[in-house]
Design a protein around this motif. Sequence first.
Motif, PDB file in Angstrom:
ATOM      1  N   VAL A  35     139.697  31.141 -54.174  1.00  0.00           N
ATOM      2  CA  VAL A  35     140.546  31.248 -52.980  1.00  0.00           C
ATOM      3  C   VAL A  35     140.568  29.912 -52.237  1.00  0.00           C
ATOM      4  CG1 VAL A  35     140.780  32.331 -50.710  1.00  0.00           C
ATOM      5  CG2 VAL A  35     140.219  33.732 -52.700  1.00  0.00           C
ATOM      6  N   GLN A  48     143.795  27.354 -51.765  1.00  0.00           N
ATOM      7  CA  GLN A  48     144.213  26.984 -50.418  1.00  0.00           C
ATOM      8  C   GLN A  48     144.188  25.472 -50.238  1.00  0.00           C
ATOM      9  OE1 GLN A  48     145.248  29.232 -47.694  1.00  0.00           O
ATOM     10  NE2 GLN A  48     146.094  27.186 -47.308  1.00  0.00           N
ATOM     11  N   SER A  91     151.259  30.157 -46.612  1.00  0.00           N
ATOM     12  CA  SER A  91     150.938  28.986 -45.797  1.00  0.00           C
ATOM     13  C   SER A  91     151.606  27.712 -46.297  1.00  0.00           C
ATOM     14  CB  SER A  91     149.421  28.774 -45.740  1.00  0.00           C
ATOM     15  OG  SER A  91     148.903  28.431 -47.023  1.00  0.00           O
ATOM     16  N   ILE A 120     148.105  33.441 -49.721  1.00  0.00           N
ATOM     17  CA  ILE A 120     147.831  32.006 -49.615  1.00  0.00           C
ATOM     18  C   ILE A 120     149.128  31.204 -49.672  1.00  0.00           C
ATOM     19  CG2 ILE A 120     146.743  30.045 -50.785  1.00  0.00           C
ATOM     20  CD1 ILE A 120     144.536  32.033 -51.672  1.00  0.00           C
ATOM     21  N   ASP A 160     147.273  23.117 -49.091  1.00  0.00           N
ATOM     22  CA  ASP A 160     147.126  22.180 -47.972  1.00  0.00           C
ATOM     23  C   ASP A 160     147.519  20.768 -48.398  1.00  0.00           C
ATOM     24  OD1 ASP A 160     146.211  24.283 -46.449  1.00  0.00           O
ATOM     25  OD2 ASP A 160     144.093  23.745 -46.627  1.00  0.00           O
TER      26      ASP A 160
END
Length: 320
Positions: A82, A86, A126, A123, A90
């Motif tokens: 996870v 992420q 985002s 996820i 990012d």
Amino acid sequence: MANDEQNLIDYNLQDLNQDGIDRRGFLKCMAWAGTGLVWTLSGGIPVSRAFAKNAGKSTDFAFAQISDSHMGFNKPANPDVVATLQAAIDKINRLPNPPEFLLHTGDITHLSRPEQFDNVDQILKSASAKDVFFVPGEHDVLDDNGKAYLERYGKSAQGSGWYSFDKKGVHFIGLVNVMNLKSGGLGSLGSEQLEWMEKDVKHLKHSTPIVVFAHIPLWTVYPEWGWGTEDSAQALAYLKKFGSVTVLNGHIHQTMQKVEGKVTFHTAMSTAFPQPQPGKADSPGPMKVPAEQLRSVLGITDVNYVRGQHSLALVDSTLG
């Protein structure tokens, strides 16, 4: 050429020469992870530039590739997939040329369970790029022959999930080669999908840039480990008329590139765990590295298209 880039090339040439591969072979097939270089095509040979040198380059549009997130995997090779997925999102959100969409080239999940798909979807919310295009990996179709995958991501797709779309003059083709694996795990497209693909590209102009994406490589990387697609030659034959073809794959969890004529093949790093280089271990599978090195062997691929250029610019960068 920057010193660190030259050192990297010298190091890999030395390593490859020990395996009996000459410089010409090296230029045709590069196999290391996390170099962070931009690849463009010049006279049929890949030319590399440092990532930072391309940061300000204007593009018609950009997209990013992620692969092999293996949501649900929790073995020592990466106990927190996870967090690394992420981290990949990012990093994509910080790219100097924001991607218009994402391609996920399969093994979204590790065991094709609903909660694993749910975690990935959460996820991806985002991501600054809201459109995501998927193809399945073999781990996404484990128990139900791909039914759950198709219900989420393939409602408008053909057959077991293949489809195409156009973005700003570029034609994208998503293929499925994990539904009928052959001996040793080799991928397979099948006659129905190949017939569809032939019709799909028949009307396109020769000048149309083509991007093909599928999970298992569409070139023979290492057949002993099933790293290739049995009937990929037929699919590639339909693309011979085009001046620019880029093939993006995952599955092998490391960066590899090969150029054949006007076709550039490129495999992406995983966001979950690395795998050994071909033939460097008894078998493929999750490879444990020291925890502080993990993110240096995981990564993303940023792809930039400039109208009028012969090929797409590919940037591999690690999460570390």
